[in-house]
Design a protein around this motif. Structure first.
Motif, mmCIF file in Angstrom:
data_model
loop_
_atom_site.group_PDB
_atom_site.id
_atom_site.type_symbol
_atom_site.label_atom_id
_atom_site.label_comp_id
_atom_site.label_asym_id
_atom_site.label_seq_id
_atom_site.Cartn_x
_atom_site.Cartn_y
_atom_site.Cartn_z
ATOM 1 N N UNK A 1 0.829 -1.205 0.000
ATOM 2 C CA UNK A 1 0.000 0.000 0.000
ATOM 3 C C UNK A 1 0.865 1.258 0.000
ATOM 4 N N UNK A 2 1.917 1.259 0.807
ATOM 5 C CA UNK A 2 2.792 2.428 0.890
ATOM 6 C C UNK A 2 3.495 2.689 -0.445
ATOM 7 N N UNK A 3 3.875 1.620 -1.128
ATOM 8 C CA UNK A 3 4.531 1.778 -2.426
ATOM 9 C C UNK A 3 3.570 2.386 -3.445
ATOM 10 N N UNK A 4 2.315 1.957 -3.415
ATOM 11 C CA UNK A 4 1.322 2.518 -4.334
ATOM 12 C C UNK A 4 1.048 3.982 -4.016
ATOM 13 N N UNK A 5 1.041 4.335 -2.714
ATOM 14 C CA UNK A 5 0.863 5.730 -2.316
ATOM 15 C C UNK A 5 1.946 6.617 -2.946
ATOM 16 N N UNK A 6 3.189 6.188 -2.828
ATOM 17 C CA UNK A 6 4.297 6.963 -3.394
ATOM 18 C C UNK A 6 4.194 7.033 -4.910
ATOM 19 N N UNK A 7 3.715 5.953 -5.517
ATOM 20 C CA UNK A 7 3.623 5.869 -6.979
ATOM 21 C C UNK A 7 2.587 6.838 -7.536
ATOM 22 N N UNK A 8 1.359 6.794 -7.018
ATOM 23 C CA UNK A 8 0.323 7.654 -7.597
ATOM 24 C C UNK A 8 0.612 9.133 -7.325
ATOM 25 N N UNK A 9 1.200 9.438 -6.172
ATOM 26 C CA UNK A 9 1.534 10.833 -5.888
ATOM 27 C C UNK A 9 2.577 11.352 -6.882
ATOM 28 N N UNK A 10 3.556 10.534 -7.177
ATOM 29 C CA UNK A 10 4.597 10.958 -8.121
ATOM 30 C C UNK A 10 4.001 11.188 -9.507
ATOM 31 N N UNK A 11 3.153 10.276 -9.963
ATOM 32 C CA UNK A 11 2.595 10.400 -11.306
ATOM 33 C C UNK A 11 1.681 11.608 -11.434
ATOM 34 N N UNK A 12 0.874 11.873 -10.414
ATOM 35 C CA UNK A 12 -0.031 13.014 -10.468
ATOM 36 C C UNK A 12 0.733 14.331 -10.415
ATOM 37 N N UNK A 13 1.797 14.366 -9.615
ATOM 38 C CA UNK A 13 2.535 15.608 -9.408
ATOM 39 C C UNK A 13 3.608 15.870 -10.456
ATOM 40 N N UNK A 14 3.964 14.882 -11.260
ATOM 41 C CA UNK A 14 5.058 15.028 -12.225
ATOM 42 C C UNK A 14 4.580 14.718 -13.638
ATOM 43 N N UNK A 15 3.951 15.710 -14.253
ATOM 44 C CA UNK A 15 3.426 15.518 -15.602
ATOM 45 C C UNK A 15 4.533 15.474 -16.657
ATOM 46 N N UNK A 16 5.764 15.684 -16.229
ATOM 47 C CA UNK A 16 6.886 15.573 -17.156
ATOM 48 C C UNK A 16 7.020 14.165 -17.707
ATOM 49 N N UNK A 17 6.390 13.177 -17.053
ATOM 50 C CA UNK A 17 6.465 11.806 -17.554
ATOM 51 C C UNK A 17 5.849 11.686 -18.944
ATOM 52 N N UNK A 18 4.925 12.595 -19.276
ATOM 53 C CA UNK A 18 4.297 12.547 -20.596
ATOM 54 C C UNK A 18 5.316 12.888 -21.671
#
Length: 260
Positions: free
Chosen positions: A86-103
């Protein structure tokens, strides 16, 4: 679908006394706050009823029973054994939402998500998807493959394929679509089809502009480079636009009251 309560935890076999969130509580509170969701902050939850028809119900808060699986996992497995997932998923979704540079990058770098411990946390993330899929299968009274249980316990093969994609139309109209969170319909093939000796499953998760597709032993006629593989430092992202130009203009009019 109307679920009945299983009696035993599908991971360890002990008495099941907790229900995992199908839509993660921490993700809801991250985007919408702790609730209650009323008035200007009201939320609507779309789902299928027991006859397969679309059903709309207000969501009162992030701990509402309607967004939980039935009690099919014990508290020890849910709150201790799988908590690192659960903690790993928390870190994952926060990073993806906050870092649109991944696009623009076109990939997810797990070291940027998790830091120097990315190999360990990457595996925990993978096991979170196994946990969620296992809960959904058990809730539908479908057999949870032994490999899912074994992998959660650290002894199974990585047979679940996971792919991440970007819905560019949701991204285009962000933040209007930022709060869309949910799961797709579960699809499965019985073990008799294609002379396979085991059932095959396909499912999906989505939040914000991110789609996550899960494939367990699903027959696929071509492989691609978008599959999440344990040990790989990065994974490529697939970008797609489900709307055509006319549909996109109509959405723009509904949101902004005009035409681009």
């Amino acid at each position: 679908m109307k679920w009945s309560e299983p009696l035993n935890c599908w991971i360890c076999g002990k008495h099941a006394d907790t229900g995992e969130h199908k839509i993660k509580k921490s993700l809801l509170t991250y985007i919408y706050g702790k609730g209650p969701y009323k008035g200007d902050n009201s939320l609507s939850h779309f789902r299928k009823d027991e006859n397969g028809r679309d059903f709309l119900k207000e969501l009162q808060g992030p701990n509402a029973k309607q967004i939980k699986f039935p009690k099919n996992i014990c508290s020890q497995c849910n709150n201790v054994k799988t908590q690192p997932f659960d903690f790993a998923y928390d870190a994952f979704y926060k990073y993806l939402i906050e870092n649109k540079s991944i696009i623009d990058d076109g990939f997810i770098d797990f070291e940027k998500v998790f830091g120097s411990n990315w190999r360990f946390e990457q595996e925990n993330l993978y096991k979170y998807f196994l946990k969620l899929l296992g809960c959904d299968l058990d809730a539908h009274h479908l057999p949870v493959p032994d490999d899912i249980v074994n992998c959660i316990n650290g002894i199974g093969d990585y047979r679940l394929e996971v792919e991440f994609s970007i819905n560019l139309d949701k991204y285009l109209f962000d933040p209007y679509f930022k709060g869309l969170i949910g799961t797709g319909d579960l699809s499965y093939l019985s073990k008799d089809i294609y002379s396979n000796d085991k059932n095959s499953y396909k499912w999906s998760i989505f939040f914000s502009y991110i789609n996550i597709d899960l494939w367990f032993d699903w027959p696929r006629y071509s492989k691609n480079n978008f599959s999440f593989r344990i040990g790989n430092k990065s994974v490529d992202l697939f970008c797609f636009s489900p709307l055509d130009n006319e549909q996109r203009i109509e959405v723009y009019k509904k949101i902004y009251g005009g035409c681009s």
